[in-house]
Design an enzyme around this catalytic site. Structure first.
Site, PDB file in Angstrom:
ATOM      1  N   ARG A   1     -36.893 -24.196 -48.470  1.00 57.32           N
ATOM      2  CA  ARG A   1     -35.933 -23.332 -49.171  1.00 57.32           C
ATOM      3  C   ARG A   1     -36.673 -22.387 -50.134  1.00 57.32           C
ATOM      4  NH1 ARG A   1     -30.974 -22.269 -47.729  1.00 57.32           N
ATOM      5  NH2 ARG A   1     -30.526 -21.835 -49.909  1.00 57.32           N
TER       6      ARG A   1
ATOM      7  N   ASP B   1     -33.196 -13.905 -47.046  1.00 58.18           N
ATOM      8  CA  ASP B   1     -33.239 -14.096 -48.495  1.00 58.18           C
ATOM      9  C   ASP B   1     -34.611 -14.065 -49.156  1.00 58.18           C
ATOM     10  OD1 ASP B   1     -30.759 -14.785 -47.491  1.00 58.18           O
ATOM     11  OD2 ASP B   1     -30.532 -16.567 -48.730  1.00 58.18           O
TER      12      ASP B   1
ATOM     13  N   TYR C   1     -21.753 -26.016 -52.913  1.00 63.26           N
ATOM     14  CA  TYR C   1     -22.543 -24.775 -52.839  1.00 63.26           C
ATOM     15  C   TYR C   1     -22.627 -24.119 -54.204  1.00 63.26           C
ATOM     16  CZ  TYR C   1     -24.136 -20.150 -51.429  1.00 63.26           C
ATOM     17  OH  TYR C   1     -24.862 -18.991 -51.304  1.00 63.26           O
TER      18      TYR C   1
ATOM     19  N   TYR D   1     -23.474 -24.773 -46.500  1.00 59.54           N
ATOM     20  CA  TYR D   1     -22.772 -23.467 -46.501  1.00 59.54           C
ATOM     21  C   TYR D   1     -21.297 -23.689 -46.158  1.00 59.54           C
ATOM     22  CZ  TYR D   1     -27.599 -21.746 -45.786  1.00 59.54           C
ATOM     23  OH  TYR D   1     -28.948 -21.483 -45.878  1.00 59.54           O
TER      24      TYR D   1
ATOM     25  N   TYR E   1     -37.832 -21.138 -44.774  1.00 61.26           N
ATOM     26  CA  TYR E   1     -36.686 -20.230 -44.648  1.00 61.26           C
ATOM     27  C   TYR E   1     -37.087 -18.908 -43.981  1.00 61.26           C
ATOM     28  CZ  TYR E   1     -31.838 -19.403 -46.314  1.00 61.26           C
ATOM     29  OH  TYR E   1     -30.480 -19.200 -46.415  1.00 61.26           O
ATOM     30  N   TRP E   2     -37.114 -17.782 -44.676  1.00 56.89           N
ATOM     31  CA  TRP E   2     -37.398 -16.498 -44.021  1.00 56.89           C
ATOM     32  C   TRP E   2     -38.855 -16.078 -44.152  1.00 56.89           C
ATOM     33  CZ3 TRP E   2     -34.318 -14.049 -40.645  1.00 56.89           C
ATOM     34  CH2 TRP E   2     -32.987 -14.464 -40.586  1.00 56.89           C
TER      35      TRP E   2
ATOM     36  N   GLY F   1     -29.718 -10.914 -45.615  1.00 55.08           N
ATOM     37  CA  GLY F   1     -29.617 -12.156 -44.855  1.00 55.08           C
ATOM     38  C   GLY F   1     -30.967 -12.860 -44.746  1.00 55.08           C
TER      39      GLY F   1
ATOM     40  N   TRP G   1     -19.442 -16.917 -43.873  1.00 59.54           N
ATOM     41  CA  TRP G   1     -20.498 -15.916 -44.079  1.00 59.54           C
ATOM     42  C   TRP G   1     -20.303 -14.776 -43.076  1.00 59.54           C
ATOM     43  CZ3 TRP G   1     -21.497 -20.107 -46.887  1.00 59.54           C
ATOM     44  CH2 TRP G   1     -22.418 -20.024 -47.924  1.00 59.54           C
TER      45      TRP G   1
ATOM     46  N   GLU H   1     -30.721 -24.751 -38.180  1.00 55.99           N
ATOM     47  CA  GLU H   1     -30.572 -23.405 -38.756  1.00 55.99           C
ATOM     48  C   GLU H   1     -31.748 -22.502 -38.348  1.00 55.99           C
ATOM     49  OE1 GLU H   1     -30.399 -23.560 -43.008  1.00 55.99           O
ATOM     50  OE2 GLU H   1     -29.828 -21.442 -43.218  1.00 55.99           O
TER      51      GLU H   1
HETATM   52  C1  DGY Z   1     -27.936 -19.135 -49.405  1.00 53.90           C
HETATM   53  O1  DGY Z   1     -27.210 -19.522 -50.311  1.00 53.90           O
HETATM   54  O2  DGY Z   1     -29.007 -19.669 -49.136  1.00 53.90           O
HETATM   55  C2  DGY Z   1     -27.480 -18.043 -48.547  1.00 53.90           C
HETATM   56  O3  DGY Z   1     -28.458 -17.634 -47.657  1.00 53.90           O
HETATM   57  C3  DGY Z   1     -26.958 -16.875 -49.304  1.00 53.90           C
HETATM   58  O4  DGY Z   1     -26.354 -16.020 -48.407  1.00 53.90           O
END
Ligand code: DGY
Length: 431
Positions: A206, A174, A92, A40, A360-361, A172, A44, A404
């Site tokens: 991811r 994702d 990115y 990243y 991730y989320w 946020g 952000w 993270e």
């Molecule tokens: C990403 O690119 O994974 C970010 O979370 C986008 O905001």
């Protein structure tokens, strides 16, 4: 001479503080802090706000600069974008060309949970240099009000009390399972692309390609319609009432009113904010599911609740949106939720079928979310729940450092390393 347990703990804490400060300094690109290098490489929105909370513990001017640089990218309509592309980077995707906005500071065309108001209030309340902090809040206040009014006007033009989000990246969170159904109704992009995130992080941690295909369709959709708010509101194929954004916005709006009062700022727009606060309070129960006894997000296009328990629902306590009975219920649920994994609080309830502890989320623990949830429970007198969250987060950084996010089963650090908001929350809350 023997070293006792308290001394060992103090030494460990001192080392963690040092490492956290070094992490922020290493991620500082001159006025703004990248979440982590490589994965990243830009600024952000909510990362920066949370990161300022870390900076304030050892460099208050630098903390305020973080917020100023964030607002430097504000659009004329009041939106503060989710990413500001201050300088080019090849590490990115998708970068500024894909987003296609033509603003002075290159940016994305969506926002992110507006936690910045709450952060600014905290930074003023706890400032060592009150005069300096007061001056900073006064100079940023009008832009902050514009930002919140943007959310209300652009994302709730029909005055329902519940703003909508147009993109999972805006939440946020994702790839939260809460978005699965709504995202499934979005078409896929019809062009090939190369993801860069998978060059930095194990793909098991991811989002999937099927999600990226739709994330990118939405980016193209905004660009195709030249970011026209009316067209997007009427035609966007993804429209969700995200209880996370709604709660953070609501709490932030109340903090704006409190800041206005403390500083004696007279601004007629504060009445509009107060009206919107009342509207949200009258609408929030439409997200409460009586069967599950939980706050869910809603797919606005199908008018159905996204029936999966994610930690976003707990943010209603932080926002002051849960009533007495709901607070008790949420506290009991938090206890049960926390017992369902080794460390807490998993971003998706571990008993949900779509829970994945490292993706991730979809399950991992995020420290800034735990901080907000704990603040909420603590303010409402549920100290034991707040302490449990804090102790587990401390155990996670002791075990794994400033990753993270973290696997709730093993405590393993996942995603990006040397991560700014994790270091910042450690400085602000844990150490
Ligand atoms: C990403 O690119 O994974 C970010 O979370 C986008 O905001």
């Amino acid at each position: 001479m023997t070293t006792n347990v308290n001394q060992v703990h103090a030494l460990e804490t001192a080392a963690l503080i040092k490492k956290a400060q070094e992490t922020l300094v290493a991620n500082d690109l001159g006025g703004y802090t990248v979440p982590t290098h490589g994965l990243y490489p830009f600024q952000w929105n909510w990362d920066s706000a949370i990161t300022a909370l870390g900076w304030k513990h050892f460099d208050e001017p630098r903390a305020w600069q973080e917020i100023e640089v964030l607002f430097d990218g504000q659009w004329d309509n009041g939106m503060v974008p989710h990413i500001l592309f201050h300088q080019d980077s090849t590490t990115y995707f998708p970068g500024p060309d894909i987003w296609g906005s033509d603003k002075r500071v290159k940016s994305t065309s969506i926002s992110q949970p507006p936690v910045v108001a709450t952060v600014m209030k905290d930074m003023l309340d706890s400032a060592d240099d009150k005069a300096f902090a007061t001056e900073k809040v006064k100079s940023l206040f009008s832009s902050l009000v514009d930002y919140h009014l943007w959310w209300y006007k652009e994302r709730d033009p029909l005055n329902t009390g519940l703003v909508v989000s147009y993109h999972p990246w805006e939440s946020g969170m994702d790839n939260s399972p809460a978005w699965d159904e709504a995202l499934n109704d979005v078409p896929c992009v019809d062009w090939e692309y190369e993801r860069r995130d998978l060059g930095h992080v194990n793909s098991a941690q991811r989002p999937h390609k099927s999600e990226y295909d739709r994330f990118l369709f939405l980016v193209d959709f905004f660009k195709k319609h030249k970011f026209d708010s009316e067209i997007i509101f009427n035609e966007c194929p993804y429209k969700v009432n995200d209880v996370g954004i709604i709660s953070i916005l609501h709490r932030g709006s109340k903090d704006i009113l409190a800041l206005g009062e403390t500083l004696g700022i007279e601004d007629a727009r504060l009445d509009v904010i107060a009206q919107r606060i009342a509207l949200t309070e009258s609408a929030i129960n439409t997200l409460w599911c009586p069967d599950a006894e939980y706050f869910y997000c809603r797919n606005v296009l199908t008018d159905t609740l996204c029936k999966v328990r994610t930690s976003a629902g707990m943010l209603t306590v932080f926002a002051g949106l849960a009533d007495e009975k709901q607070k008790d219920i949420l506290n009991s649920k938090a206890k049960q939720w926390n017992e369902a994994s080794q460390f807490c609080m998993a971003s998706t309830h571990p008993e949900e079928s779509r829970y994945e502890p490292q993706r991730y989320w979809r399950g991992p623990i995020w420290l800034h979310i735990n901080w907000m949830i704990a603040l909420g429970f603590e303010a409402e007198g549920f100290q034991e729940t707040a302490d449990k969250l804090r102790n587990d987060c401390r155990a996670l950084v002791d075990l794994s450092g400033y990753y993270e996010y973290f696997n709730p089963e093993t405590g393993e650090g996942c995603g990006g390393k040397d991560f700014s908001w994790t270091a910042a929350i450690a400085l602000h809350w844990l150490l």
